[in-house]
Design an enzyme around this catalytic site. Structure first.
Site: not given
Ligand code: TIU
Length: 234
Positions: A24, A72, A129, A158, A162, A202
């Site tokens: 993304d 996304e 996706k 992030t 995702c 872990q």
């Molecule tokens: N790609 C992804 O992580 N989508 C999000 O919505 N991330 C946020 O941190 N909001």
């Protein structure tokens, strides 16, 4: 087989059976005015990922590794957007409404596209996706199985959303996952730190964590047998 220094222990990397997954890296998450900022985030925190990720992408391309870019977003009629996702956050500019880069998180809109610095090239997989994880409601698992991929290098944004969801999905499907700390980004330093810690906790419960500098020596062009020149017999 090349070994990459990593936490919690070295990662054995075979580029022939490893895919680079870039999650993304879209304008909607990286540019001011996009979905990420509409959620209340400081998007400038993600910019530092671009350069090291570009270097890893170039090395993976030179090796002929399988490269998967994810995006996304939703169909133009939003029939694949769950009402709960649409309602979440009570946004003034929700998914599907007009933002500075076109309709927010909608396929085909400018904001939905991947940033120029990491633009996919021919032959690379671009995977749309509807959810946070790259396996949910996509054909990613089928593509990876057909390509005989067993390990994933996961990057992108992030870290806690995702990227994490995808790592967990991959781990449950039996993939070995290596995360690159400088090639994943979060809007929050705290989430970045904890997100990385959780992967390798872990004894590597979800996978391994390293960085691009530790990985790159394992991606030298001599590593992948099929790209090596065939010795002449004359
Ligand atoms: N790609 C992804 O992580 N989508 C999000 O919505 N991330 C946020 O941190 N909001």
């Amino acid at each position: 087989m090349p070994t990459v220094p990593a936490t919690p222990y070295p990662f054995e990397l075979d580029p022939a059976t490893t895919a680079l997954v870039i999650i993304d890296m879209q304008r909607d998450f990286l540019l001011p005015g996009g979905f990420g900022e509409l959620l209340g985030n400081d998007v400038s925190t993600l910019t530092k990922v671009i350069e090291p990720l570009g270097t890893v992408l170039a090395a993976a391309r030179a090796l002929g590794m399988l490269i998967v870019h994810t995006r996304e977003g939703h169909r133009t009629d939003m029939s694949d957007c769950p009402p709960a996702k649409l309602a979440r956050g009570r946004l003034d500019t929700p998914i599907g409404s007009e933002g500075p880069f076109g309709r927010v998180l909608i396929r085909g809109e400018y904001g939905h596209g991947i940033i120029e610095e990491l633009a996919p090239t021919d032959g690379e997989v671009v995977l749309d996706k509807p959810g946070k994880g790259a396996f949910y409601a996509t054909d990613l698992e089928l593509l990876l199985r057909n390509a005989e991929i067993t390990s994933l290098i996961v990057t992108g944004v992030t870290t806690e959303v995702c990227v994490h969801t995808t790592v967990r999905e991959a781990n449950d499907r039996g993939y070995d996952v290596l995360l690159l700390a400088d090639c994943v980004g979060s809007y929050s330093p705290e989430c970045q730190r904890v997100g990385l810690d959780m992967i390798a906790a872990q004894g590597g419960i979800f996978g391994w964590v390293t960085d691009s500098a530790a990985l790159l020596p394992a991606l030298l062009p001599t590593r992948l047998p099929p790209s090596a020149p065939v010795p002449s017999t004359v």
